[in-house]
Write a protein that holds these residues in place. Sequence first.
Motif, PDB file in Angstrom:
ATOM      1  N   SER A  10       0.836  -1.208   0.000  1.00 29.99           N
ATOM      2  CA  SER A  10       0.000   0.000   0.000  1.00 29.99           C
ATOM      3  C   SER A  10       0.867   1.252   0.000  1.00 29.99           C
ATOM      4  O   SER A  10       1.872   1.330   0.699  1.00 29.99           O
ATOM      5  CB  SER A  10      -0.896   0.044   1.239  1.00 29.99           C
ATOM      6  N   ARG A  11       0.445   2.223  -0.778  1.00 31.30           N
ATOM      7  CA  ARG A  11       1.082   3.541  -0.767  1.00 31.30           C
ATOM      8  C   ARG A  11       0.488   4.284   0.418  1.00 31.30           C
ATOM      9  O   ARG A  11      -0.737   4.371   0.557  1.00 31.30           O
ATOM     10  CB  ARG A  11       0.778   4.267  -2.074  1.00 31.30           C
ATOM     11  N   VAL A  12       1.360   4.819   1.298  1.00 33.80           N
ATOM     12  CA  VAL A  12       0.879   5.478   2.506  1.00 33.80           C
ATOM     13  C   VAL A  12       1.606   6.805   2.733  1.00 33.80           C
ATOM     14  O   VAL A  12       2.678   7.050   2.182  1.00 33.80           O
ATOM     15  CB  VAL A  12       1.058   4.579   3.760  1.00 33.80           C
ATOM     16  N   MET A  13       0.968   7.628   3.548  1.00 33.29           N
ATOM     17  CA  MET A  13       1.553   8.879   4.010  1.00 33.29           C
ATOM     18  C   MET A  13       1.556   8.857   5.522  1.00 33.29           C
ATOM     19  O   MET A  13       0.582   8.417   6.144  1.00 33.29           O
ATOM     20  CB  MET A  13       0.739  10.080   3.531  1.00 33.29           C
ATOM     21  N   LEU A  14       2.640   9.310   6.104  1.00 33.08           N
ATOM     22  CA  LEU A  14       2.711   9.426   7.554  1.00 33.08           C
ATOM     23  C   LEU A  14       1.984  10.697   7.975  1.00 33.08           C
ATOM     24  O   LEU A  14       2.084  11.730   7.297  1.00 33.08           O
ATOM     25  CB  LEU A  14       4.162   9.423   8.007  1.00 33.08           C
ATOM     26  N   VAL A  15       1.238  10.623   9.055  1.00 35.82           N
ATOM     27  CA  VAL A  15       0.396  11.747   9.468  1.00 35.82           C
ATOM     28  C   VAL A  15       0.725  12.220  10.884  1.00 35.82           C
ATOM     29  O   VAL A  15      -0.130  12.752  11.588  1.00 35.82           O
ATOM     30  CB  VAL A  15      -1.104  11.401   9.327  1.00 35.82           C
ATOM     31  N   ALA A  16       1.968  12.037  11.282  1.00 37.65           N
ATOM     32  CA  ALA A  16       2.442  12.533  12.573  1.00 37.65           C
ATOM     33  C   ALA A  16       3.931  12.823  12.430  1.00 37.65           C
ATOM     34  O   ALA A  16       4.559  12.405  11.457  1.00 37.65           O
ATOM     35  CB  ALA A  16       2.198  11.501  13.675  1.00 37.65           C
ATOM     36  N   ASN A  17       4.478  13.537  13.374  1.00 35.85           N
ATOM     37  CA  ASN A  17       5.908  13.827  13.402  1.00 35.85           C
ATOM     38  C   ASN A  17       6.587  12.945  14.428  1.00 35.85           C
ATOM     39  O   ASN A  17       6.084  12.799  15.547  1.00 35.85           O
ATOM     40  CB  ASN A  17       6.166  15.290  13.773  1.00 35.85           C
ATOM     41  N   ARG A  93      -1.866   6.906   6.555  1.00 34.86           N
ATOM     42  CA  ARG A  93      -3.127   6.902   5.808  1.00 34.86           C
ATOM     43  C   ARG A  93      -2.799   6.534   4.377  1.00 34.86           C
ATOM     44  O   ARG A  93      -1.692   6.793   3.905  1.00 34.86           O
ATOM     45  CB  ARG A  93      -3.851   8.231   5.917  1.00 34.86           C
ATOM     46  N   LEU A  94      -3.740   5.907   3.723  1.00 39.14           N
ATOM     47  CA  LEU A  94      -3.527   5.568   2.319  1.00 39.14           C
ATOM     48  C   LEU A  94      -3.279   6.851   1.541  1.00 39.14           C
ATOM     49  O   LEU A  94      -3.923   7.874   1.793  1.00 39.14           O
ATOM     50  CB  LEU A  94      -4.735   4.807   1.772  1.00 39.14           C
ATOM     51  N   ALA A  95      -2.357   6.802   0.613  1.00 41.01           N
ATOM     52  CA  ALA A  95      -1.910   8.045  -0.019  1.00 41.01           C
ATOM     53  C   ALA A  95      -1.868   7.975  -1.535  1.00 41.01           C
ATOM     54  O   ALA A  95      -1.011   8.563  -2.159  1.00 41.01           O
ATOM     55  CB  ALA A  95      -0.539   8.430   0.529  1.00 41.01           C
ATOM     56  N   TRP A  96      -2.780   7.251  -2.117  1.00 41.36           N
ATOM     57  CA  TRP A  96      -2.823   7.260  -3.577  1.00 41.36           C
ATOM     58  C   TRP A  96      -3.300   8.625  -4.048  1.00 41.36           C
ATOM     59  O   TRP A  96      -2.884   9.115  -5.088  1.00 41.36           O
ATOM     60  CB  TRP A  96      -3.735   6.161  -4.097  1.00 41.36           C
ATOM     61  N   ALA A  97      -4.167   9.248  -3.261  1.00 42.04           N
ATOM     62  CA  ALA A  97      -4.681  10.576  -3.596  1.00 42.04           C
ATOM     63  C   ALA A  97      -5.252  11.204  -2.341  1.00 42.04           C
ATOM     64  O   ALA A  97      -5.590  10.517  -1.387  1.00 42.04           O
ATOM     65  CB  ALA A  97      -5.770  10.474  -4.671  1.00 42.04           C
ATOM     66  N   MET A  98      -5.349  12.541  -2.346  1.00 42.85           N
ATOM     67  CA  MET A  98      -5.994  13.256  -1.241  1.00 42.85           C
ATOM     68  C   MET A  98      -6.513  14.574  -1.779  1.00 42.85           C
ATOM     69  O   MET A  98      -6.078  15.040  -2.828  1.00 42.85           O
ATOM     70  CB  MET A  98      -5.009  13.485  -0.092  1.00 42.85           C
ATOM     71  N   THR A  99      -7.429  15.156  -1.032  1.00 45.98           N
ATOM     72  CA  THR A  99      -7.940  16.460  -1.431  1.00 45.98           C
ATOM     73  C   THR A  99      -6.946  17.539  -1.018  1.00 45.98           C
ATOM     74  O   THR A  99      -6.103  17.331  -0.141  1.00 45.98           O
ATOM     75  CB  THR A  99      -9.295  16.747  -0.753  1.00 45.98           C
ATOM     76  N   ILE A 100      -7.066  18.697  -1.633  1.00 42.83           N
ATOM     77  CA  ILE A 100      -6.228  19.832  -1.253  1.00 42.83           C
ATOM     78  C   ILE A 100      -6.482  20.172   0.207  1.00 42.83           C
ATOM     79  O   ILE A 100      -5.555  20.436   0.972  1.00 42.83           O
ATOM     80  CB  ILE A 100      -6.489  21.038  -2.184  1.00 42.83           C
ATOM     81  N   HIS A 101      -7.729  20.122   0.621  1.00 43.82           N
ATOM     82  CA  HIS A 101      -8.083  20.416   2.012  1.00 43.82           C
ATOM     83  C   HIS A 101      -7.329  19.496   2.977  1.00 43.82           C
ATOM     84  O   HIS A 101      -6.779  19.938   3.968  1.00 43.82           O
ATOM     85  CB  HIS A 101      -9.597  20.272   2.200  1.00 43.82           C
ATOM     86  N   LYS A 102      -7.266  18.196   2.666  1.00 40.52           N
ATOM     87  CA  LYS A 102      -6.586  17.231   3.542  1.00 40.52           C
ATOM     88  C   LYS A 102      -5.076  17.410   3.523  1.00 40.52           C
ATOM     89  O   LYS A 102      -4.382  16.947   4.411  1.00 40.52           O
ATOM     90  CB  LYS A 102      -6.925  15.795   3.132  1.00 40.52           C
ATOM     91  N   SER A 103      -4.537  18.099   2.506  1.00 39.06           N
ATOM     92  CA  SER A 103      -3.090  18.274   2.412  1.00 39.06           C
ATOM     93  C   SER A 103      -2.596  19.448   3.254  1.00 39.06           C
ATOM     94  O   SER A 103      -1.391  19.615   3.421  1.00 39.06           O
ATOM     95  CB  SER A 103      -2.671  18.487   0.955  1.00 39.06           C
ATOM     96  N   GLN A 104      -3.492  20.255   3.802  1.00 41.49           N
ATOM     97  CA  GLN A 104      -3.066  21.422   4.571  1.00 41.49           C
ATOM     98  C   GLN A 104      -2.166  21.000   5.720  1.00 41.49           C
ATOM     99  O   GLN A 104      -2.435  20.044   6.422  1.00 41.49           O
ATOM    100  CB  GLN A 104      -4.270  22.183   5.107  1.00 41.49           C
ATOM    101  N   GLN A 124      -7.363  28.130  -2.555  1.00 47.01           N
ATOM    102  CA  GLN A 124      -7.220  26.687  -2.767  1.00 47.01           C
ATOM    103  C   GLN A 124      -5.972  26.369  -3.587  1.00 47.01           C
ATOM    104  O   GLN A 124      -5.221  25.447  -3.250  1.00 47.01           O
ATOM    105  CB  GLN A 124      -8.470  26.157  -3.449  1.00 47.01           C
ATOM    106  N   LEU A 125      -5.732  27.113  -4.637  1.00 43.21           N
ATOM    107  CA  LEU A 125      -4.555  26.873  -5.465  1.00 43.21           C
ATOM    108  C   LEU A 125      -3.281  27.139  -4.670  1.00 43.21           C
ATOM    109  O   LEU A 125      -2.331  26.357  -4.729  1.00 43.21           O
ATOM    110  CB  LEU A 125      -4.586  27.735  -6.731  1.00 43.21           C
ATOM    111  N   TYR A 126      -3.258  28.223  -3.900  1.00 43.14           N
ATOM    112  CA  TYR A 126      -2.092  28.520  -3.064  1.00 43.14           C
ATOM    113  C   TYR A 126      -1.808  27.351  -2.119  1.00 43.14           C
ATOM    114  O   TYR A 126      -0.667  26.922  -1.970  1.00 43.14           O
ATOM    115  CB  TYR A 126      -2.294  29.801  -2.247  1.00 43.14           C
ATOM    116  N   THR A 127      -2.842  26.830  -1.473  1.00 43.53           N
ATOM    117  CA  THR A 127      -2.664  25.708  -0.554  1.00 43.53           C
ATOM    118  C   THR A 127      -2.048  24.517  -1.277  1.00 43.53           C
ATOM    119  O   THR A 127      -1.111  23.897  -0.783  1.00 43.53           O
ATOM    120  CB  THR A 127      -4.004  25.316   0.093  1.00 43.53           C
ATOM    121  N   ALA A 128      -2.555  24.214  -2.457  1.00 46.82           N
ATOM    122  CA  ALA A 128      -2.036  23.080  -3.219  1.00 46.82           C
ATOM    123  C   ALA A 128      -0.573  23.302  -3.605  1.00 46.82           C
ATOM    124  O   ALA A 128       0.266  22.413  -3.435  1.00 46.82           O
ATOM    125  CB  ALA A 128      -2.875  22.851  -4.471  1.00 46.82           C
TER     126      ALA A 128
END
Length: 178
Positions: A10-17, A93-104, A124-128
């Motif tokens: 699975s492709r994942v992203m870490l969501v803590a430091n 979390r699975l990281a194949w894709a995410m919304t711009i909002h979730k990437s903040q 929104q574009l700035y955030t992305a």
Amino acid sequence: ERFLQFRTGSRVMLVANQPNAANGGFVNGDTGHVVAHDPTGERATIRLDDGREITVGRHQWVHEEYTVTRHPGTGRPHLERQILGSFSQLPIRLAWAMTIHKSQGLTLERAHIDLGRGMFAEGQLYTALSRVKSLAGLTFSRPLQLRDVLVDPSVATFYDGLQIPGPDEICALLPPVT
């Protein structure tokens, strides 16, 4: 997620430091692939995109509230912490894709931004764009268009009101060269 579901590969992203971990650590937004995991859900080994292999264990998130109260002995104000709830889970979390909002709040090595029919909210574009460390890690589903840049009118008004000094005015502020 209430239930975290993933498997080896699975492709994942870490969501803590966890920058000072024995295995080199990780930060919120690091991405990679699961190379092994224990069936109890207590640990997973992740090969990060930078080539490092790390083992992550459960992370505890705490929802807390602070109130200002008076210290019973001194009467001085102090902060009192109240834990409202907590949960423990692997910080992935699975990281194949995410919304711009979730990437903040994330810092990413690479991002492919699917512009679709365009942005629908100011900023929104700035955030992305600001999630990615360098332009080399940024790709788009189509060329950017002026209509993708949505600006809050109050921000535009603020910037329109700024007095920007010219080159002569800036040089007058600098100390003389000796």
